[in-house]
Structure formats: structure tokens, C-alpha cells
Design a protein around this motif. Structure first.
Motif, PDB file in Angstrom:
ATOM      1  N   VAL A   1      35.669  42.788  38.620  1.00  0.00           N
ATOM      2  CA  VAL A   1      34.762  42.503  39.726  1.00  0.00           C
ATOM      3  C   VAL A   1      34.260  41.069  39.612  1.00  0.00           C
ATOM      4  O   VAL A   1      34.239  40.487  38.530  1.00  0.00           O
ATOM      5  CB  VAL A   1      33.561  43.475  39.741  1.00  0.00           C
ATOM      6  N   THR A   2      33.879  40.511  40.740  1.00  0.00           N
ATOM      7  CA  THR A   2      33.412  39.128  40.799  1.00  0.00           C
ATOM      8  C   THR A   2      32.056  39.063  41.471  1.00  0.00           C
ATOM      9  O   THR A   2      31.519  40.072  41.947  1.00  0.00           O
ATOM     10  CB  THR A   2      34.413  38.258  41.591  1.00  0.00           C
TER      11      THR A   2
ATOM     12  N   SER B   1      24.274  49.669  30.383  1.00  0.00           N
ATOM     13  CA  SER B   1      25.722  49.754  30.161  1.00  0.00           C
ATOM     14  C   SER B   1      26.241  51.176  30.299  1.00  0.00           C
ATOM     15  O   SER B   1      27.327  51.392  30.846  1.00  0.00           O
ATOM     16  CB  SER B   1      26.079  49.196  28.780  1.00  0.00           C
ATOM     17  N   VAL B   2      25.479  52.152  29.817  1.00  0.00           N
ATOM     18  CA  VAL B   2      25.989  53.528  29.835  1.00  0.00           C
ATOM     19  C   VAL B   2      25.697  54.250  31.147  1.00  0.00           C
ATOM     20  O   VAL B   2      26.222  55.347  31.375  1.00  0.00           O
ATOM     21  CB  VAL B   2      25.418  54.357  28.659  1.00  0.00           C
ATOM     22  N   THR B   3      24.887  53.667  32.030  1.00  0.00           N
ATOM     23  CA  THR B   3      24.519  54.366  33.264  1.00  0.00           C
ATOM     24  C   THR B   3      24.927  53.666  34.552  1.00  0.00           C
ATOM     25  O   THR B   3      24.949  54.309  35.598  1.00  0.00           O
ATOM     26  CB  THR B   3      22.993  54.592  33.329  1.00  0.00           C
ATOM     27  N   VAL B   4      25.260  52.382  34.503  1.00  0.00           N
ATOM     28  CA  VAL B   4      25.379  51.593  35.734  1.00  0.00           C
ATOM     29  C   VAL B   4      26.383  52.195  36.725  1.00  0.00           C
ATOM     30  O   VAL B   4      26.119  52.216  37.937  1.00  0.00           O
ATOM     31  CB  VAL B   4      25.722  50.123  35.418  1.00  0.00           C
ATOM     32  N   VAL B   5      27.523  52.675  36.259  1.00  0.00           N
ATOM     33  CA  VAL B   5      28.434  53.374  37.172  1.00  0.00           C
ATOM     34  C   VAL B   5      28.564  54.847  36.825  1.00  0.00           C
ATOM     35  O   VAL B   5      29.159  55.617  37.581  1.00  0.00           O
ATOM     36  CB  VAL B   5      29.838  52.725  37.208  1.00  0.00           C
TER      37      VAL B   5
ATOM     38  N   ARG C   1      32.909  50.334  29.738  1.00  0.00           N
ATOM     39  CA  ARG C   1      34.120  49.531  29.961  1.00  0.00           C
ATOM     40  C   ARG C   1      33.949  48.578  31.140  1.00  0.00           C
ATOM     41  O   ARG C   1      34.404  47.427  31.101  1.00  0.00           O
ATOM     42  CB  ARG C   1      35.317  50.441  30.195  1.00  0.00           C
ATOM     43  N   VAL C   2      33.294  49.058  32.194  1.00  0.00           N
ATOM     44  CA  VAL C   2      33.042  48.180  33.352  1.00  0.00           C
ATOM     45  C   VAL C   2      32.225  46.967  32.919  1.00  0.00           C
ATOM     46  O   VAL C   2      32.511  45.832  33.326  1.00  0.00           O
ATOM     47  CB  VAL C   2      32.311  48.959  34.464  1.00  0.00           C
ATOM     48  N   VAL C   3      31.221  47.197  32.079  1.00  0.00           N
ATOM     49  CA  VAL C   3      30.353  46.101  31.632  1.00  0.00           C
ATOM     50  C   VAL C   3      31.093  45.171  30.677  1.00  0.00           C
ATOM     51  O   VAL C   3      31.020  43.947  30.811  1.00  0.00           O
ATOM     52  CB  VAL C   3      29.082  46.663  30.962  1.00  0.00           C
ATOM     53  N   THR C   4      31.818  45.736  29.706  1.00  0.00           N
ATOM     54  CA  THR C   4      32.491  44.902  28.704  1.00  0.00           C
ATOM     55  C   THR C   4      33.664  44.122  29.285  1.00  0.00           C
ATOM     56  O   THR C   4      33.989  43.035  28.801  1.00  0.00           O
ATOM     57  CB  THR C   4      32.989  45.752  27.526  1.00  0.00           C
ATOM     58  N   GLU C   5      34.299  44.651  30.327  1.00  0.00           N
ATOM     59  CA  GLU C   5      35.417  43.947  30.946  1.00  0.00           C
ATOM     60  C   GLU C   5      34.965  42.983  32.035  1.00  0.00           C
ATOM     61  O   GLU C   5      35.750  42.164  32.507  1.00  0.00           O
ATOM     62  CB  GLU C   5      36.424  44.956  31.501  1.00  0.00           C
ATOM     63  N   ASN C   6      33.713  43.104  32.439  1.00  0.00           N
ATOM     64  CA  ASN C   6      33.141  42.181  33.437  1.00  0.00           C
ATOM     65  C   ASN C   6      31.746  41.754  32.980  1.00  0.00           C
ATOM     66  O   ASN C   6      30.761  41.964  33.704  1.00  0.00           O
ATOM     67  CB  ASN C   6      33.056  42.863  34.808  1.00  0.00           C
ATOM     68  N   PRO C   7      31.622  41.176  31.788  1.00  0.00           N
ATOM     69  CA  PRO C   7      30.291  40.943  31.207  1.00  0.00           C
ATOM     70  C   PRO C   7      29.388  40.031  32.027  1.00  0.00           C
ATOM     71  O   PRO C   7      28.210  40.334  32.230  1.00  0.00           O
ATOM     72  CB  PRO C   7      30.611  40.333  29.837  1.00  0.00           C
ATOM     73  N   VAL C   8      29.920  38.924  32.502  1.00  0.00           N
ATOM     74  CA  VAL C   8      29.089  37.961  33.224  1.00  0.00           C
ATOM     75  C   VAL C   8      28.596  38.548  34.545  1.00  0.00           C
ATOM     76  O   VAL C   8      27.401  38.482  34.880  1.00  0.00           O
ATOM     77  CB  VAL C   8      29.857  36.648  33.471  1.00  0.00           C
TER      78      VAL C   8
ATOM     79  N   MET D   1      28.454  41.775  35.526  1.00  0.00           N
ATOM     80  CA  MET D   1      27.610  42.949  35.395  1.00  0.00           C
ATOM     81  C   MET D   1      26.239  42.615  34.806  1.00  0.00           C
ATOM     82  O   MET D   1      25.223  43.205  35.200  1.00  0.00           O
ATOM     83  CB  MET D   1      28.310  44.002  34.533  1.00  0.00           C
ATOM     84  N   LEU D   2      26.187  41.661  33.878  1.00  0.00           N
ATOM     85  CA  LEU D   2      24.882  41.252  33.358  1.00  0.00           C
ATOM     86  C   LEU D   2      24.081  40.495  34.422  1.00  0.00           C
ATOM     87  O   LEU D   2      22.855  40.552  34.440  1.00  0.00           O
ATOM     88  CB  LEU D   2      25.057  40.403  32.100  1.00  0.00           C
TER      89      LEU D   2
END
Length: 278
Positions: A33-34, A198-202, A223-230, A232-233
């Protein structure tokens, strides 16, 4: 063996899933995601809010009234020290308040008609499904947050005394000990918030839409957060700042911001996770 029995039990017990839910086969695929996805999701979330402003605003109003009553009860009970951690932790439970908003966005997206009973019934049924386990995870993290807050309070401010909210705020905001307390508490709070996000966002909207165990939902969310860190943060920062600013006018800003953020989260989830097969 125990895990296999748990998964089989979780898929057979509870209410029958709605027609829109498809049994999940394996772990869902995660997309990149961007920033454009966040922008598009915000636009879609705002559009959903405008489509049903009264119903959406109801969830925000309920959440705001709960916050006001929470603070009032803590002051009335003399638990002054709990006001700050409660206000900071308050936005962390927003995903549960937004469950009905996710369902509204799903139905608006698919063109399904719905009324009050449809949305409230879906919310009530979540207690029989995997969402209940997510509530347990959230409450555990919140318990850790309150416990560490109390521990740091006792260690750092052990010689301070405060009998009312003004005295507590003065000690925390205008003394060296208070600054140390805020620095340590903020670091620990940021870490716990990052874990919970991280554990709840999706995971929350995913469990609403799909039949899957909550562990898989949490892993996918991480995984969504770690693969799209910037990205998602950045989304986490947007949520945090918006929610905290909404608390300033006696929690009333939540009437508008909670529904928009809830609808937006649904659309961001749709962009971050591949659709279920079936």
C-alpha cells in the motif's frame, strides 16, 4: 493438537456466519500500500459518513459519551492518577466501537440495503465469534499499560502528593519528576500502542468479514504493518493525532472523527489484503 482442536471448535461454535462471509483457506495475501491508498481510503470513508451521517454519528456519539462518563467516574471515585492513562488508552479501543462502521461500509460498498437493526444485530453477534478473543488481547495490553503507568508513577513520583486533578496535572507538567515520569511513560505507551495497532489494524475488519481464527487475523495484520512500515505507521500517526485532538472539546470531536476513521479503516483494509477466495 490443542491448536487444531481450537481452530476446529472456533469454526463450528457460535452463530452461523452471514452470507457475505467466506471460509478462509490459508493465510490471506498482503498487498503493498502507498500514501495514495490512504488518501483514497480517507475519501471513501468520508463518502460513507456522508451517505449515512446520522447512523455513523451515533457510533461517534456513543463513544464520546462513554469517554465522558469514564473520566467523570474516575474523578468521582478519587482515582485521579488514572485519568491520564485512561484518556491516552481510550482511543486504543476505538476499533471495537467501529465494528458497526465496518459493516456499514461493507454494505455500502456492495450496494446492500440496511437499517439500524441490521447493523446492531451484526455487532451483537460478534461476541459469539472470534472478535471476542480480540477483545481479550486488547484488554490484556490495556492492563499492561495501566500496570506500568502505576509502577512508574510510584517509582518516579513517590514523594509527590496530589488530591485533585489540578494538583496531579501540576506535578506531572511542571516538575522535573513529572517530566521524567512523562518521558518514561510516553516511551512505554508508544511501544504498547504500536503493538496493539499492529495486531488490530486490519484484524478487526477482517474478522467481521471472514470466517477465520483470530491468531491468523493478527498475523496478517502484523504482516500488513511490517511489509508497509512507513505507510502504516503514518496511518497510525494520523489516527493518534486525530483522536487525541478530538478529545479536547470534551470528547465531542469524536462524533465526527471516529466514524470517518472507522469507515476509512475498512477501505484501507480492502486495499491492504487480498479478497477471500470463494
Amino acid at each position: 493438537m490443542l491448536w487444531e482442536e481450537y481452530v476446529m471448535t472456533s469454526k463450528t461454535e457460535g452463530s452461523t456466519p452471514p452470507d457475505n462471509q467466506t471460509p478462509q483457506r490459508g493465510m490471506p495475501e498482503v498487498n503493498k500500500v502507498t500514501a495514495d491508498d490512504i488518501t483514497a481510503s480517507l475519501k471513501a470513508g468520508f463518502s460513507d459518513f456522508l451517505a449515512r451521517p446520522v447512523m455513523s454519528g451515533f457510533f461517534g456519539l456513543f463513544y464520546a459519551v462513554f469517554g465522558i462518563l469514564l473520566v467523570w467516574c474516575l474523578v468521582w471515585l478519587g482515582k485521579i492518577w488514572m485519568v491520564i492513562p485512561a484518556v491516552i488508552a481510550f482511543p486504543l479501543v476505538a476499533p471495537f466501537a467501529a465494528a458497526g462502521l465496518y459493516e456499514m461500509s461493507r454494505r455500502l460498498q456492495t450496494g446492500e440495503s440496511f437499517g439500524w437493526s441490521d447493523i446492531l444485530t451484526v455487532m451483537a453477534n460478534q461476541r459469539k465469534r472470534e472478535m471476542g478473543w480480540m477483545a481479550f488481547v486488547t484488554l490484556f495490553i490495556l492492563w499492561v499499560w495501566f500496570y506500568q503507568f502505576r509502577t512508574v508513577l510510584v517509582i518516579v513520583l513517590k514523594d509527590s502528593s496530589f488530591s485533585d486533578l489540578d494538583g496531579f496535572l501540576h506535578t506531572v507538567l511542571f516538575t522535573p519528576e513529572g517530566w521524567t515520569f512523562l518521558a518514561i511513560g510516553s516511551c512505554v505507551g508508544a511501544l504498547l500502542s504500536a503493538v496493539l495497532f499492529s495486531v488490530t489494524v486490519v484484524a478487526m475488519p477482517m474478522l467481521l468479514e471472514r470466517e477465520m481464527d483470530f491468531i491468523s487475523a493478527m498475523i496478517t495484520s502484523v504482516r500488513v504493518v511490517t511489509e508497509n512500515p512507513v505507510v502504516m505507521l503514518s496511518w497510525a500517526a494520523i489516527i493518534s493525532v486525530t483522536m487525541l485532538l478530538s478529545l479536547v472539546p470534551a470528547f465531542l470531536g469524536l462524533i465526527f472523527t471516529l466514524p470517518i476513521l472507522g469507515h476509512t479503516t475498512w477501505h484501507l483494509y480492502q486495499r491492504a489484503v487480498q479478497p477471500a477466495e470463494g
